[in-house]
Design an enzyme around this catalytic site. Structure first.
Site, PDB file in Angstrom:
ATOM      1  N   ASP A   1      33.703  47.797  35.183  1.00  0.00           N
ATOM      2  CA  ASP A   1      33.799  46.458  35.797  1.00  0.00           C
ATOM      3  C   ASP A   1      35.359  46.815  36.070  1.00  0.00           C
ATOM      4  OD1 ASP A   1      31.836  45.389  34.460  1.00  0.00           O
ATOM      5  OD2 ASP A   1      32.608  44.889  32.707  1.00  0.00           O
TER       6      ASP A   1
ATOM      7  N   ASP B   1      21.625  36.670  32.365  1.00  0.00           N
ATOM      8  CA  ASP B   1      22.804  36.493  31.408  1.00  0.00           C
ATOM      9  C   ASP B   1      22.772  35.400  30.395  1.00  0.00           C
ATOM     10  OD1 ASP B   1      23.565  38.796  32.835  1.00  0.00           O
ATOM     11  OD2 ASP B   1      25.064  37.481  33.784  1.00  0.00           O
TER      12      ASP B   1
END
Length: 241
Positions: free
Chosen positions: A8, A129
């Site tokens: 990330d 998500d």
């Protein structure tokens, strides 16, 4: 089942968050390219990369980093975060990205997903998500009233071949994957769509569980950086019959 080690990116750094909370950001590696190459040396064929700045701002921010990894390693790069238009998808695909993840637009502008799938086929994945089974968007900063399976089925009908499901409450916690929600999603998807587990992977037992469920892939982030999971072992167990 493929194993996707994760990087990330925020402010150009390799970081991790806890449960998607930007206030918990912490650096986990010094150099993204060396980290990617270490994954490659361990036997990885794919890498999962997320533009956290892009997710928050709703536009691509760190694109050069992902293109650099695609160009200078043999890894197939999967990228998500802030991809809100067909132009952004085209930019990534035409510059060597193997799979583009569409997240918030799947909830808010599903036509973009349909158009992208029509143009690029399996190069498009959708990231769903959820917290308590309810879909979140905009870098997890916004909630909705949409059930994760309902959105998944809508995306499958649109032709999406791979869905990345993240249980936000488990992301970065090393508490194990959400087997209940993943099993329900796999059952709903059947053979029409591959399911990639994201969030909560702790150790090799999670890899074995995901493989037993018949998932297409598992994303591993904090477990690799914290040392609770050995990438080479995960690949050997996950990717062999």
């Amino acid at each position: 089942m493929i194993i996707l080690p994760a990087i990330d990116i925020k402010d150009g750094n390799c970081v991790r968050l806890l449960k998607g909370d930007f206030a918990t950001v912490h650096k986990v590696a010094e150099d993204y390219m060396e980290t990617a190459k270490s994954f490659e040396r361990a036997g990885a064929s794919w890498i999962h990369m997320v533009d956290l700045d892009g997710a928050k701002e709703g536009k691509t921010v760190n694109a050069d980093i992902y293109l650099n990894v695609a160009k200078n390693t043999n890894l197939r790069v999967e990228v998500g975060g802030g991809i809100r238009s067909l132009d952004a998808v085209e930019y990534y695909v035409s510059n060597g990205i193997s799979r583009v993840i569409l997240g918030s637009v799947a909830l808010k502008k599903p036509q973009i997903v349909m158009d992208a799938v029509k143009e690029y086929g399996e190069k498009i994945a959708v990231g769903i998500d959820a917290k308590n089974g309810i879909v979140a968007s905009e870098g997890w900063l916004e909630s909705s009233e949409v059930d994760y399976i309902d959105l998944s089925l809508e995306m499958i009908r649109a032709g999406v071949k791979n869905i990345i499901f993240t249980d936000i409450s488990k992301d970065g916690t090393l508490s194990g994957v959400n087997t209940q929600q993943l099993s329900a999603l796999k059952a709903a998807a059947g053979d029409k769509c591959g399911i990639i587990a994201s969030g909560g992977v702790h150790d090799i037992n999670d890899i074995k569980v995901c493989k037993k469920m018949g998932l297409y892939g598992a994303i591993c982030g904090k477990s690799l950086y914290s040392g609770t999971l050995n990438l080479r072992e995960a690949i050997e167990i996950g990717e062999t019959q």
